[in-house]
Design a protein around this motif. Structure first.
Motif, PDB file in Angstrom:
ATOM      1  N   MET A   1       0.853  -1.311  -0.152  1.00 27.23           N
ATOM      2  CA  MET A   1      -0.024   0.029   0.105  1.00 27.23           C
ATOM      3  C   MET A   1       0.991   1.202   0.079  1.00 27.23           C
ATOM      4  SD  MET A   1      -3.101   0.915  -0.002  1.00 27.23           S
ATOM      5  CE  MET A   1      -3.878   2.482   0.383  1.00 27.23           C
ATOM      6  N   ASN A   2       1.973   1.135   0.888  1.00 28.88           N
ATOM      7  CA  ASN A   2       2.895   2.390   0.912  1.00 28.88           C
ATOM      8  C   ASN A   2       3.547   2.768  -0.355  1.00 28.88           C
ATOM      9  OD1 ASN A   2       2.288   2.914   3.458  1.00 28.88           O
ATOM     10  ND2 ASN A   2       3.838   1.985   4.375  1.00 28.88           N
ATOM     11  N   SER A   3       3.848   1.597  -1.237  1.00 27.02           N
ATOM     12  CA  SER A   3       4.529   1.776  -2.375  1.00 27.02           C
ATOM     13  C   SER A   3       3.712   2.205  -3.573  1.00 27.02           C
ATOM     14  CB  SER A   3       4.987   0.261  -2.723  1.00 27.02           C
ATOM     15  OG  SER A   3       4.074  -0.753  -3.029  1.00 27.02           O
ATOM     16  N   ARG A   4       2.416   1.707  -3.392  1.00 26.28           N
ATOM     17  CA  ARG A   4       1.453   2.495  -4.434  1.00 26.28           C
ATOM     18  C   ARG A   4       1.142   3.943  -4.070  1.00 26.28           C
ATOM     19  NH1 ARG A   4      -3.510  -2.040  -4.330  1.00 26.28           N
ATOM     20  NH2 ARG A   4      -2.300  -3.832  -5.095  1.00 26.28           N
ATOM     21  N   ILE A   5       1.198   4.575  -3.030  1.00 26.72           N
ATOM     22  CA  ILE A   5       0.918   5.778  -2.703  1.00 26.72           C
ATOM     23  C   ILE A   5       2.414   6.509  -3.272  1.00 26.72           C
ATOM     24  CG2 ILE A   5       0.983   7.331  -0.817  1.00 26.72           C
ATOM     25  CD1 ILE A   5      -0.809   5.441   0.632  1.00 26.72           C
ATOM     26  N   LEU A   6       3.331   5.909  -2.932  1.00 31.00           N
ATOM     27  CA  LEU A   6       4.717   6.407  -3.285  1.00 31.00           C
ATOM     28  C   LEU A   6       4.752   6.514  -5.049  1.00 31.00           C
ATOM     29  CD1 LEU A   6       7.460   7.536  -2.766  1.00 31.00           C
ATOM     30  CD2 LEU A   6       8.305   5.186  -2.997  1.00 31.00           C
ATOM     31  N   TYR A   7       4.371   5.431  -5.477  1.00 29.96           N
ATOM     32  CA  TYR A   7       4.238   5.516  -7.165  1.00 29.96           C
ATOM     33  C   TYR A   7       3.223   6.724  -7.458  1.00 29.96           C
ATOM     34  CZ  TYR A   7       6.735   1.124  -7.190  1.00 29.96           C
ATOM     35  OH  TYR A   7       7.924   0.284  -6.830  1.00 29.96           O
ATOM     36  N   ALA A   8       2.066   6.819  -6.885  1.00 29.81           N
ATOM     37  CA  ALA A   8       1.242   7.769  -7.305  1.00 29.81           C
ATOM     38  C   ALA A   8       1.683   9.174  -7.074  1.00 29.81           C
ATOM     39  CB  ALA A   8       0.031   7.492  -6.568  1.00 29.81           C
ATOM     40  N   LEU A   9       2.184   9.419  -5.994  1.00 30.94           N
ATOM     41  CA  LEU A   9       2.725  10.623  -5.652  1.00 30.94           C
ATOM     42  C   LEU A   9       3.864  10.990  -6.623  1.00 30.94           C
ATOM     43  CD1 LEU A   9       3.157  10.785  -1.916  1.00 30.94           C
ATOM     44  CD2 LEU A   9       1.652  12.057  -3.250  1.00 30.94           C
ATOM     45  N   LEU A  10       4.675  10.090  -7.098  1.00 28.87           N
ATOM     46  CA  LEU A  10       6.042  10.261  -8.058  1.00 28.87           C
ATOM     47  C   LEU A  10       5.210  10.447  -9.527  1.00 28.87           C
ATOM     48  CD1 LEU A  10       8.610   7.562  -7.314  1.00 28.87           C
ATOM     49  CD2 LEU A  10       8.744   9.929  -6.809  1.00 28.87           C
ATOM     50  N   PHE A  11       4.047   9.780  -9.926  1.00 24.11           N
ATOM     51  CA  PHE A  11       3.402   9.976 -11.193  1.00 24.11           C
ATOM     52  C   PHE A  11       2.934  11.508 -11.043  1.00 24.11           C
ATOM     53  CE2 PHE A  11      -0.701   9.917 -13.418  1.00 24.11           C
ATOM     54  CZ  PHE A  11      -0.163   9.726 -14.726  1.00 24.11           C
ATOM     55  N   LEU A  12       2.138  11.852 -10.059  1.00 23.99           N
ATOM     56  CA  LEU A  12       1.842  13.418  -9.921  1.00 23.99           C
ATOM     57  C   LEU A  12       2.680  14.427 -10.111  1.00 23.99           C
ATOM     58  CD1 LEU A  12      -1.112  13.140  -7.112  1.00 23.99           C
ATOM     59  CD2 LEU A  12      -1.221  13.474  -9.531  1.00 23.99           C
ATOM     60  N   LEU A  13       4.136  14.055  -9.250  1.00 25.36           N
ATOM     61  CA  LEU A  13       5.039  14.747  -9.418  1.00 25.36           C
ATOM     62  C   LEU A  13       5.521  15.098 -10.832  1.00 25.36           C
ATOM     63  CD1 LEU A  13       6.986  16.779  -7.963  1.00 25.36           C
ATOM     64  CD2 LEU A  13       8.340  14.712  -7.940  1.00 25.36           C
ATOM     65  N   ALA A  14       5.621  13.955 -11.790  1.00 27.14           N
ATOM     66  CA  ALA A  14       6.027  14.082 -12.967  1.00 27.14           C
ATOM     67  C   ALA A  14       5.127  14.576 -14.075  1.00 27.14           C
ATOM     68  CB  ALA A  14       6.132  12.519 -13.538  1.00 27.14           C
ATOM     69  N   LEU A  15       3.844  14.874 -13.732  1.00 23.52           N
ATOM     70  CA  LEU A  15       2.759  15.556 -14.505  1.00 23.52           C
ATOM     71  C   LEU A  15       2.977  17.058 -14.440  1.00 23.52           C
ATOM     72  CD1 LEU A  15      -0.503  13.349 -14.036  1.00 23.52           C
ATOM     73  CD2 LEU A  15       0.841  13.466 -16.116  1.00 23.52           C
ATOM     74  N   CYS A  16       3.083  17.249 -12.907  1.00 24.41           N
ATOM     75  CA  CYS A  16       3.307  18.786 -12.494  1.00 24.41           C
ATOM     76  C   CYS A  16       4.599  19.402 -12.786  1.00 24.41           C
ATOM     77  CB  CYS A  16       3.045  18.905 -10.966  1.00 24.41           C
ATOM     78  SG  CYS A  16       1.386  18.384 -10.530  1.00 24.41           S
ATOM     79  N   SER A  17       5.760  18.688 -12.934  1.00 23.49           N
ATOM     80  CA  SER A  17       6.902  19.079 -13.131  1.00 23.49           C
ATOM     81  C   SER A  17       7.045  19.547 -14.589  1.00 23.49           C
ATOM     82  CB  SER A  17       8.045  18.306 -12.723  1.00 23.49           C
ATOM     83  OG  SER A  17       7.897  17.179 -13.495  1.00 23.49           O
ATOM     84  N   ARG A  18       7.994  20.491 -15.003  1.00 24.68           N
ATOM     85  CA  ARG A  18       8.160  20.691 -16.446  1.00 24.68           C
ATOM     86  C   ARG A  18       9.394  21.614 -16.579  1.00 24.68           C
ATOM     87  NH1 ARG A  18       4.824  26.310 -17.799  1.00 24.68           N
ATOM     88  NH2 ARG A  18       5.152  27.097 -16.088  1.00 24.68           N
ATOM     89  N   THR A  19       9.933  21.542 -17.865  1.00 26.82           N
ATOM     90  CA  THR A  19      11.346  22.203 -18.054  1.00 26.82           C
ATOM     91  C   THR A  19      10.925  23.437 -18.724  1.00 26.82           C
ATOM     92  OG1 THR A  19      11.779  21.088 -19.838  1.00 26.82           O
ATOM     93  CG2 THR A  19      12.587  20.314 -17.717  1.00 26.82           C
ATOM     94  N   PHE A  20      11.639  24.628 -18.772  1.00 25.86           N
ATOM     95  CA  PHE A  20      11.557  25.653 -19.666  1.00 25.86           C
ATOM     96  C   PHE A  20      12.949  26.283 -20.021  1.00 25.86           C
ATOM     97  CE2 PHE A  20      11.164  27.281 -15.680  1.00 25.86           C
ATOM     98  CZ  PHE A  20      11.942  28.466 -15.308  1.00 25.86           C
TER      99      PHE A  20
END
Length: 263
Positions: A1-20
């Motif tokens: 369960m903890n690993s799923r939460i971690l993967y979900a957070l990493l996925f959201l972080l990847a969506l929110c992060s961007r380069t310019f």
């Protein structure tokens, strides 16, 4: 369960992060200035002026810091003025690209903050110096064109060199704003020690023409670095409280531009 939460957070972080990407330009300008401030003297003062310009350009924003120092003299060369200023500009612009992204045009608005001084070596203790503070808004235009789009098949080494260059143009025009100015014959002692206010905050408008332009060429070096050489024309004018002020500046510029990728 903890690993799923971690993967979900990493996925959201990847969506929110961007380069310019951003261009960081550092330039030095050396040129001739023409100063007039009838609060200090009816004479025009001319002489060399040195400026340092730091600029950060992103797709739709621009930040510019500029510092300057000038040492000018009157026609008889029996009086001198020492002047300096700090100029900050922030612009928000709409960006368009044309010609396979070789031509970039940015148009928008800017806020310009100006802080400066002039000290006259000939004046008495009553008005030896003048201070400047102004805040204005107006249009800001920037364009760049890569000559590679114009030169399709270089036939010689010199033409190949030309095809690597980028030509830039910048323009800003302060239109509306506020500035500080003493009244004609009013001393700073009256304003700040005795509190004698006399319309010292003045409205500025298009009635006094102001414009800063720069034309430059970027010559690529290496590691996303370019040499920038160019020309600056800067016209600043004001007519507050029956006084006349102007700074006319023409200068050659040289500096470097570094293209950065920010995460």
């Amino acid at each position: 369960m903890n690993s799923r939460i971690l993967y979900a957070l990493l996925f959201l972080l990847a969506l929110c992060s961007r380069t310019f990407a951003q261009d960081v330009a550092t330039q030095f300008a050396v040129g001739q200035s023409d100063y007039l401030d009838t609060y200090l003297s009816p004479e025009k003062y001319r002489g060399p002026e040195f400026r340092f310009v730091s600029e950060v350009l992103r797709k739709s924003t621009m930040l510019r810091h500029e510092g300057a120092i000038a040492y000018t003299h009157n026609r008889a060369r029996n009086a001198h003025e020492l002047s300096g200023h700090y100029d900050f500009t922030f612009a928000l612009m709409k960006c368009w690209t044309f010609a396979n992204e070789n031509l970039t045009l940015r148009v928008g608005g800017m806020v310009d903050f100006w802080l400066g001084f002039t000290y006259n070596t000939r004046n008495s203790a009553n008005n030896p110096a003048q201070g400047y503070v102004s805040l204005a808004i107006g249009p800001n235009v920037m364009a760049s064109y890569k000559l590679a789009d114009l030169i399709k098949s270089p036939s010689s080494g010199f033409v190949r060199f030309l095809s690597t260059l980028t030509v830039n143009y910048q323009m800003r025009m302060p239109w509306l704003g506020l500035m500080f100015s003493p009244a004609y014959g009013q001393s700073y002692y009256e304003i700040f020690s005795r509190g004698n206010y006399d319309h010292n905050i003045v409205f500025t408008s298009l009635a006094t023409f102001q414009m800063r332009q720069q034309v430059s060429i970027d010559i690529p070096l290496k590691n996303r670095t370019s040499l920038r050489v160019g020309y600056i024309s800067d016209i600043r004018q004001a007519k507050p409280n029956n006084l006349k002020q102007h700074i006319y500046y023409n200068a050659a510029t040289i500096g470097v531009v570094i293209k950065e990728v920010v995460f």
